[in-house]
Write an enzyme that holds these catalytic residues in place. Structure first.
Site, PDB file in Angstrom:
ATOM      1  N   GLY A 192       5.255   3.010   0.178  1.00  0.00           N
ATOM      2  CA  GLY A 192       6.699   2.824   0.248  1.00  0.00           C
ATOM      3  C   GLY A 192       7.256   1.857  -0.777  1.00  0.00           C
TER       4      GLY A 192
ATOM      5  CB  SER B  93      -0.928   0.009   1.222  1.00  0.00           C
ATOM      6  OG  SER B  93      -0.171  -0.020   2.426  1.00  0.00           O
TER       7      SER B  93
ATOM      8  CE1 TYR C  55      12.779  -2.758  10.624  1.00  0.00           C
ATOM      9  CE2 TYR C  55      15.050  -1.990  10.755  1.00  0.00           C
ATOM     10  CZ  TYR C  55      13.958  -2.349   9.999  1.00  0.00           C
ATOM     11  OH  TYR C  55      14.025  -2.294   8.630  1.00  0.00           O
TER      12      TYR C  55
ATOM     13  N   GLY D  68       7.027  -1.437  -1.074  1.00  0.00           N
ATOM     14  CA  GLY D  68       6.096  -2.420  -1.604  1.00  0.00           C
ATOM     15  C   GLY D  68       5.232  -1.851  -2.711  1.00  0.00           C
TER      16      GLY D  68
END
Length: 300
Positions: free
Chosen positions: A57, A55, A195, A59
């Site tokens: 960035g 949706s 992360y 991707g």
């Protein structure tokens, strides 16, 4: 309002000139990349590719590149409205796109997405595992916010469950791509524990998966990206920090789809890994200073 995909200028045409310092930064940052849309079309035209985190960035840019090249793109993310916009613009340029709404941190939604894909597709030619969550916060504050639990769900257990559920649709020639980060490799830095830990865990799991399924003709490729300027990373870095654009990062992801490789990374990453193993004490002292003085972008 989201910037239209049609303004990206994807293809092999001439780009606008950039300052020499910007070009040098790109040279030092950039992993190998594929900017030849004809090569992408020859390899992926008419093939079915699932892209997670589609949706926004990286991707979103990967999905657009593949859709422009004639692939049948399955778009998976949490935001239905944003996915529909991406799908609409791919279709407007003659491509095929299908929207799948799912939150990878929710096991029931992952299972529903797997069942939906199996019900409508006999095979998958590629899966680009791109969805992820980045956060920069000290370990003490992260414990209060349950950052590790949430990061593991989005960056590790959710994507792993999705891939395992879709393995029956993989055939000889299928490519699985893990969109990872240079931070998943040594050394580990301060305030990035949740992360880095979750991305590194998935990275090792993904490599183990690749070793197991290569005998069936399925190739696993890991793409280790440097800092990329996206909506997710924007709050944690100073605007002047050298970074790739989402499009440039997507071109490196596509490189893993058109080339028979298992690893895509900046030229310097191997030296970084070697230095971290050879001089662990030096890095501990260095990062100790960083942890003491660098507060920029830390979540509260």
């Amino acid at each position: 309002m989201t910037r239209p995909l049609v303004d990206l200028g994807v293809g092999c045409g001439r780009r606008r000139a950039k300052p020499a310092c910007v070009m040098l930064g790109r040279l030092l940052l950039s992993p190998p990349a594929c900017r030849d849309i004809g090569r992408v079309r020859a390899r992926w035209g008419g093939r079915t590719v699932l892209v997670t985190g589609a949706s926004a960035g990286i991707g979103r840019e990967v999905a657009w590149l593949l859709g422009l090249a004639g692939a049948r793109v399955l778009l998976l993310a949490r935001s239905k409205a944003e996915l529909q916009q991406v799908a609409h613009q791919i279709r407007a340029h003659g491509g095929e796109a299908e929207v799948l709404v799912a939150d990878l941190s929710k096991p029931d939604q992952v299972e529903a997405a797997i069942n939906d894909i199996k019900a409508n597709h006999a095979r998958l030619d590629a899966v680009v595992s791109n969805a992820g969550r980045s956060i920069r916060r000290s370990a003490f504050k992260a414990a209060e916010k349950r950052d590790l639990e949430r990061s593991l769900a989005v960056n590790f257990t959710g994507p792993a469950a999705l891939l395992l559920g879709l393995l029956p649709l993989c055939r000889p020639g299928t490519v699985l791509v893990n969109v990872s980060t240079v931070s998943a490799r040594p050394p580990a830095g301060p305030r990035w524990g949740a992360y880095q830990g979750s991305k590194a865990g998935f990275d090792v799991w993904f490599q183990a998966l690749g070793a197991e399924i290569q005998v069936s003709g399925v190739r696993c490729a890991s793409v280790y990206l440097p800092l990329t300027r996206t909506r997710m990373s924007a709050p944690t870095y100073h605007p002047s920090t050298p970074a790739l654009s989402a499009r440039e990062a997507a071109e490196s992801v596509v490189y893993a789809l058109v080339r028979p490789v298992t690893r895509v990374a900046p030229w310097w990453l191997g030296w970084q890994e070697l230095a971290a193993l050879a001089f662990p004490g030096l890095f501990r002292r260095l990062f100790g200073l960083v942890a003491r003085w660098d507060k920029y972008g830390e979540k509260t």
